[in-house]
Scaffold this active site. Structure first.
Site, PDB file in Angstrom:
ATOM      1  N   SER A 105       0.830  -1.204   0.000  1.00 28.33           N
ATOM      2  CA  SER A 105       0.000   0.000   0.000  1.00 28.33           C
ATOM      3  C   SER A 105       0.864   1.254   0.000  1.00 28.33           C
ATOM      4  O   SER A 105       1.977   1.262   0.563  1.00 28.33           O
ATOM      5  CB  SER A 105      -0.850  -0.022   1.268  1.00 28.33           C
ATOM      6  OG  SER A 105      -1.460   1.227   1.475  1.00 28.33           O
ATOM      7  N   TYR A 156      -1.652   0.276  10.253  1.00 28.92           N
ATOM      8  CA  TYR A 156      -1.920  -0.503   9.043  1.00 28.92           C
ATOM      9  C   TYR A 156      -0.723  -0.421   8.082  1.00 28.92           C
ATOM     10  O   TYR A 156      -0.220  -1.444   7.603  1.00 28.92           O
ATOM     11  CB  TYR A 156      -3.202   0.021   8.368  1.00 28.92           C
ATOM     12  CG  TYR A 156      -3.336  -0.415   6.946  1.00 28.92           C
ATOM     13  CD1 TYR A 156      -3.719  -1.706   6.641  1.00 28.92           C
ATOM     14  CD2 TYR A 156      -3.046   0.466   5.895  1.00 28.92           C
ATOM     15  CE1 TYR A 156      -3.813  -2.120   5.325  1.00 28.92           C
ATOM     16  CE2 TYR A 156      -3.138   0.059   4.591  1.00 28.92           C
ATOM     17  CZ  TYR A 156      -3.521  -1.230   4.305  1.00 28.92           C
ATOM     18  OH  TYR A 156      -3.598  -1.644   3.005  1.00 28.92           O
ATOM     19  N   LYS A 163       2.154  -3.352   6.596  1.00 30.87           N
ATOM     20  CA  LYS A 163       2.525  -3.585   5.191  1.00 30.87           C
ATOM     21  C   LYS A 163       4.043  -3.457   4.999  1.00 30.87           C
ATOM     22  O   LYS A 163       4.655  -4.238   4.280  1.00 30.87           O
ATOM     23  CB  LYS A 163       1.788  -2.606   4.276  1.00 30.87           C
ATOM     24  CG  LYS A 163       0.278  -2.833   4.220  1.00 30.87           C
ATOM     25  CD  LYS A 163      -0.072  -4.079   3.449  1.00 30.87           C
ATOM     26  CE  LYS A 163      -1.553  -4.381   3.430  1.00 30.87           C
ATOM     27  NZ  LYS A 163      -1.884  -5.636   2.766  1.00 30.87           N
TER      28      LYS A 163
END
Ligand code: WQD
Length: 324
Positions: A116, A140, A144
């Site tokens: 991402s 988050y 990643k």
């Protein structure tokens, strides 16, 4: 190729599966259906209802003779990751370690990973290329980035060749209208606009109109999910043919503002789409755009369907099919 798609019943996963099937690959979808949908499964693909946290089941599956694994199984709500990091540590990080270890056991040599733009954090310059510093602003994005680091080590130590695909703002639906499963309680802009056009929501809240952008609203790089799907297929061709790993940004290289999207949605849906300007959302940068030159050079990939009208028309088609 024989490909295991983990998270293949999800929004992006189902588009990736469709693209691989169209190219003649043999596909097994592995999904726990926590947010994936049965209606996103295709009869030509095998389906295993399994969980990446169940290592025994996962490693059994991984030994079925796959050439590649495509991993899209993750929680992705930025806000939730900040209040419930444990959930993201376990599912995103521990779950991926399980997949990597199962891939080693099953001798799967190619790995395509859904990364991402959240790995970059606050932009230091635009457009964001692959050399931009990585400094996630939310948990988050941290998960990643950690996974990308694991991938680097498994490449060195276990010969797994990976493609880490850093998506910018994924949006739209299959251009041929074959996928219409909707995410429940979406928080991303285009699904929120679609729900408003359908009358499910009263209005769109525009998070801030005082940004340093041409119309004051936030600017993002929206990339069509069918374009992302093509990139997965090309990335797998690359890792398998060149025996080399890559990390690339995937974006349209075009910035679109919130207001431009709301106005285009009114035109395309023919619905009023009421919108109200409210305060900024914490953590939102004014503008984010991708440099996708590397994906073009290495994969011969460019976004083809990521113009605003196609993003909105394909989304509206999916929403109309569900809320006719
Ligand atoms: C887009 C624009 C909002 C909702 C997130 C993650 C990112 C990636 C993609 C996974 C912004 C504005 C939004 C609304 C609004 N996810 N907005 N009203 O935040 O750019 O990216 O999804 O990898 O990591 O951060 O996407 O769709 O939430 O917002 O005004 O109801 O729309 O402020 O400018 P975002 P988004």
């Amino acid at each position: 190729m024989n490909i295991l798609v983990i998270g293949g019943a999800g929004y992006i996963g189902s588009h990736v599966v469709r693209e691989f099937l169209d190219r003649g690959h043999r596909i097994t979808v592995f999904d726990n259906l926590s947010s994936g949908l049965r209606e996103n499964l295709f009869p030509e693909a095998e389906f295993i209802h399994g969980d990446i946290l169940d290592y025994t089941g996962l490693s059994r599956t991984a030994k079925e003779g796959f050439d590649a694994v495509v991993h899209l199984a993750a929680f992705k709500a930025v806000g939730e990751s900040m209040v419930n990091p444990e959930k993201y540590s376990v599912n995103n990080i521990k779950g991926t370690i399980n997949i990597l270890n199962a891939a080693v056991e099953g001798r799967i040599k190619n790995f395509v990973f859904s990364s991402s733009a959240a790995v970059f954090g606050r932009p230091e310059y635009l457009p964001i290329d692959e050399k931009h510093p990585t400094n996630p602003e939310n948990f988050y994005g941290f998960t990643k980035l950690e996974i990308e680091r694991f991938l680097g080590w498994y490449d060195k130590l276990r010969g797994i060749r990976f493609a880490s695909l850093r998506y910018f703002n994924a949006a739209g639906y299959d251009i041929k209208g074959r996928i219409t499963g909707l995410e429940s309680s979406p928080a991303n802009l285009i699904p929120v606009i679609m729900e408003t056009a359908c009358g499910i929501r009263k209005e769109v809240q525009i998070f801030g109109s005082d940004y340093d952008t041409p119309d004051g609203t936030g600017v993002r790089d929206y990339v069509h999910v069918s374009d992302l799907a093509v990139a997965h297929a090309k990335a797998l061709d690359y890792t398998s043919r060149n025996d080399k790993s890559i990390t690339v940004n995937l974006g349209s290289e075009t910035g679109i503002s919130v207001l431009e999207i709301v106005e285009a949605a009114r035109r395309i849906t023919g619905r009023p789409v009421p919108a109200k300007i409210v305060g900024r959302r914490a953590g939102d940068p004014a503008k984010l755009t991708a440099a996708s030159r590397l994906a073009h050079e290495l994969l011969n990939w460019t976004a083809e369907y990521s113009d605003l009208d196609t993003l909105l028309k394909t989304s509206w088609n999916a929403y109309q099919k569900n809320h006719a």
